[in-house]
Design a protein around this motif. Structure first.
Motif, PDB file in Angstrom:
ATOM      1  N   MET A   1      -7.450 -16.366  67.792  1.00 33.98           N
ATOM      2  CA  MET A   1      -7.505 -15.103  67.064  1.00 33.98           C
ATOM      3  C   MET A   1      -6.905 -15.268  65.666  1.00 33.98           C
ATOM      4  N   THR A   2      -5.833 -16.044  65.552  1.00 36.45           N
ATOM      5  CA  THR A   2      -5.216 -16.288  64.243  1.00 36.45           C
ATOM      6  C   THR A   2      -6.214 -16.948  63.295  1.00 36.45           C
ATOM      7  N   ILE A   3      -6.903 -17.952  63.776  1.00 43.46           N
ATOM      8  CA  ILE A   3      -7.866 -18.662  62.926  1.00 43.46           C
ATOM      9  C   ILE A   3      -9.068 -17.773  62.618  1.00 43.46           C
ATOM     10  N   ALA A   4      -9.519 -17.000  63.592  1.00 45.95           N
ATOM     11  CA  ALA A   4     -10.624 -16.063  63.342  1.00 45.95           C
ATOM     12  C   ALA A   4     -10.199 -15.000  62.318  1.00 45.95           C
ATOM     13  N   HIS A   5      -8.943 -14.601  62.353  1.00 45.48           N
ATOM     14  CA  HIS A   5      -8.401 -13.643  61.384  1.00 45.48           C
ATOM     15  C   HIS A   5      -8.476 -14.226  59.972  1.00 45.48           C
ATOM     16  N   GLU A   6      -8.077 -15.474  59.807  1.00 42.14           N
ATOM     17  CA  GLU A   6      -8.147 -16.118  58.484  1.00 42.14           C
ATOM     18  C   GLU A   6      -9.602 -16.304  58.054  1.00 42.14           C
ATOM     19  N   LEU A   7     -10.483 -16.604  58.997  1.00 44.14           N
ATOM     20  CA  LEU A   7     -11.914 -16.663  58.705  1.00 44.14           C
ATOM     21  C   LEU A   7     -12.374 -15.310  58.151  1.00 44.14           C
ATOM     22  N   GLY A   8     -11.866 -14.236  58.731  1.00 48.09           N
ATOM     23  CA  GLY A   8     -12.184 -12.902  58.244  1.00 48.09           C
ATOM     24  C   GLY A   8     -11.758 -12.714  56.793  1.00 48.09           C
ATOM     25  N   HIS A   9     -10.556 -13.165  56.467  1.00 48.90           N
ATOM     26  CA  HIS A   9     -10.114 -13.059  55.073  1.00 48.90           C
ATOM     27  C   HIS A   9     -11.056 -13.819  54.137  1.00 48.90           C
ATOM     28  N   VAL A  10     -11.438 -15.030  54.525  1.00 44.91           N
ATOM     29  CA  VAL A  10     -12.338 -15.830  53.677  1.00 44.91           C
ATOM     30  C   VAL A  10     -13.667 -15.115  53.486  1.00 44.91           C
ATOM     31  N   LEU A  11     -14.257 -14.682  54.577  1.00 48.07           N
ATOM     32  CA  LEU A  11     -15.596 -14.107  54.495  1.00 48.07           C
ATOM     33  C   LEU A  11     -15.610 -12.685  53.938  1.00 48.07           C
ATOM     34  N   LEU A  12     -14.541 -11.939  54.133  1.00 44.41           N
ATOM     35  CA  LEU A  12     -14.515 -10.544  53.686  1.00 44.41           C
ATOM     36  C   LEU A  12     -13.889 -10.337  52.316  1.00 44.41           C
ATOM     37  N   HIS A  13     -12.968 -11.207  51.919  1.00 39.21           N
ATOM     38  CA  HIS A  13     -12.157 -10.918  50.739  1.00 39.21           C
ATOM     39  C   HIS A  13     -12.251 -11.951  49.626  1.00 39.21           C
ATOM     40  N   SER A  14     -13.010 -12.981  49.814  1.00 41.50           N
ATOM     41  CA  SER A  14     -13.153 -13.991  48.759  1.00 41.50           C
ATOM     42  C   SER A  14     -14.327 -13.623  47.849  1.00 41.50           C
ATOM     43  N   ASP A  15     -14.445 -14.341  46.755  1.00 43.67           N
ATOM     44  CA  ASP A  15     -15.578 -14.119  45.851  1.00 43.67           C
ATOM     45  C   ASP A  15     -16.900 -14.424  46.538  1.00 43.67           C
ATOM     46  N   PHE A  16     -16.892 -15.313  47.551  1.00 42.15           N
ATOM     47  CA  PHE A  16     -18.104 -15.611  48.314  1.00 42.15           C
ATOM     48  C   PHE A  16     -18.664 -14.328  48.913  1.00 42.15           C
TER      49      PHE A  16
ATOM     50  N   ALA B   1     -11.626  -9.887  65.974  1.00 46.35           N
ATOM     51  CA  ALA B   1     -11.953  -9.386  67.314  1.00 46.35           C
ATOM     52  C   ALA B   1     -13.464  -9.367  67.536  1.00 46.35           C
ATOM     53  N   TYR B   2     -14.217  -8.923  66.531  1.00 43.24           N
ATOM     54  CA  TYR B   2     -15.675  -8.842  66.675  1.00 43.24           C
ATOM     55  C   TYR B   2     -16.350 -10.207  66.647  1.00 43.24           C
ATOM     56  N   ILE B   3     -15.802 -11.164  65.932  1.00 43.32           N
ATOM     57  CA  ILE B   3     -16.425 -12.486  65.889  1.00 43.32           C
ATOM     58  C   ILE B   3     -16.214 -13.197  67.229  1.00 43.32           C
ATOM     59  N   LEU B   4     -15.050 -12.974  67.864  1.00 47.01           N
ATOM     60  CA  LEU B   4     -14.761 -13.635  69.141  1.00 47.01           C
ATOM     61  C   LEU B   4     -15.312 -12.874  70.342  1.00 47.01           C
ATOM     62  N   ALA B   5     -15.405 -11.568  70.240  1.00 45.04           N
ATOM     63  CA  ALA B   5     -15.912 -10.755  71.355  1.00 45.04           C
ATOM     64  C   ALA B   5     -16.738  -9.603  70.796  1.00 45.04           C
ATOM     65  N   PRO B   6     -17.953  -9.884  70.358  1.00 43.42           N
ATOM     66  CA  PRO B   6     -18.777  -8.837  69.753  1.00 43.42           C
ATOM     67  C   PRO B   6     -19.198  -7.789  70.778  1.00 43.42           C
ATOM     68  N   GLN B   7     -19.597  -6.661  70.258  1.00 43.77           N
ATOM     69  CA  GLN B   7     -20.002  -5.562  71.130  1.00 43.77           C
ATOM     70  C   GLN B   7     -21.167  -5.949  72.035  1.00 43.77           C
ATOM     71  N   SER B   8     -22.092  -6.743  71.525  1.00 42.03           N
ATOM     72  CA  SER B   8     -23.255  -7.133  72.325  1.00 42.03           C
ATOM     73  C   SER B   8     -22.863  -7.944  73.555  1.00 42.03           C
ATOM     74  N   ILE B   9     -21.772  -8.681  73.475  1.00 45.67           N
ATOM     75  CA  ILE B   9     -21.269  -9.460  74.615  1.00 45.67           C
ATOM     76  C   ILE B   9     -20.332  -8.589  75.455  1.00 45.67           C
ATOM     77  N   SER B  10     -19.398  -7.919  74.795  1.00 45.97           N
ATOM     78  CA  SER B  10     -18.363  -7.144  75.490  1.00 45.97           C
ATOM     79  C   SER B  10     -18.932  -6.030  76.353  1.00 45.97           C
ATOM     80  N   LYS B  11     -20.054  -5.452  75.934  1.00 44.36           N
ATOM     81  CA  LYS B  11     -20.627  -4.339  76.699  1.00 44.36           C
ATOM     82  C   LYS B  11     -21.133  -4.783  78.070  1.00 44.36           C
TER      83      LYS B  11
END
Length: 185
Positions: free
Chosen positions: A94-109, A144-154
């Motif tokens: 979850m920690t690494i997925a959280h940092e992935l979130g920062h990269v994908l959501l908050h970087s210039d990319f 949370a969504y990258i590791l357990a998306p709604q399509s799987i969790s449901k």
């Protein structure tokens, strides 16, 4: 979480879920219950983000388990978090997925790919940034969504089973199952 960055545009839970689904599809794991987050941050991100790096530092060098830098874009994790994530530890994943979130959501990319331009205030630290405006909220929900998306969790009713299959905590699995039934998109 007192040192949170304000981001230019708020992202709702449903928007973050859709972004996570798009990311899962991009990396070919849309239908997989277990996502190899280490593979994504080590092998896949360098293919799409110029000058990106994934760095593992000794625990002695770190004051936090992990962090994200933006110039150049990099995820830096402590050795203990990296090893634990490789071994399937739910908190470390979850920690690494959280940092992935920062990269994908908050970087210039992200800003260039999703036309999300930062406001003139986006570089200021705002201690009371909350909810959809909080970069920490966004990264946490994205993880949370990258590791357990709604399509799987449901598909699950037993949090222990989802936790085991997806490599997340039982508490996270409970939330994922609840959210999947609440916010189905």
């Amino acid at each position: 979480m007192a040192d949170e960055f304000y981001v230019g545009r708020a992202l709702s839970a449903s928007a973050l879920a859709r972004i996570a689904d798009a990311v899962r599809a991009k990396f070919g794991v849309a239908d997989k219950t277990w996502v190899d987050v280490i593979d994504i941050v080590e092998l896949e991100l360098p293919k799409i983000i110029k000058d990106y790096s994934f760095v593992v530092k000794s625990d002695k060098e770190m004051t936090t388990p992990a962090y994200t830098d933006y110039n150049p874009v990099s995820i830096v994790v402590s050795e203990s978090v990296y090893i634990a994530a490789c071994e399937g530890d739910d908190r470390s994943r979850m920690t690494i997925a959280h940092e992935l979130g920062h990269v994908l959501l908050h970087s210039d990319f992200f800003n260039s790919k999703f036309n999300m331009h930062r406001s003139e205030h986006s570089e200021k630290r705002i201690a009371q940034a909350t909810g959809m405006h909080s970069s920490e909220y966004q990264a946490k929900r994205f993880a949370a969504y990258i590791l357990a998306p709604q399509s799987i969790s449901k598909k699950y009713s037993d949090p222990k089973k989802l936790a085991s299959d997806a490599g997340i905590s039982i508490a996270a699995a409970r939330i994922a199952i609840k959210d999947a039934n609440k916010y189905y998109i």
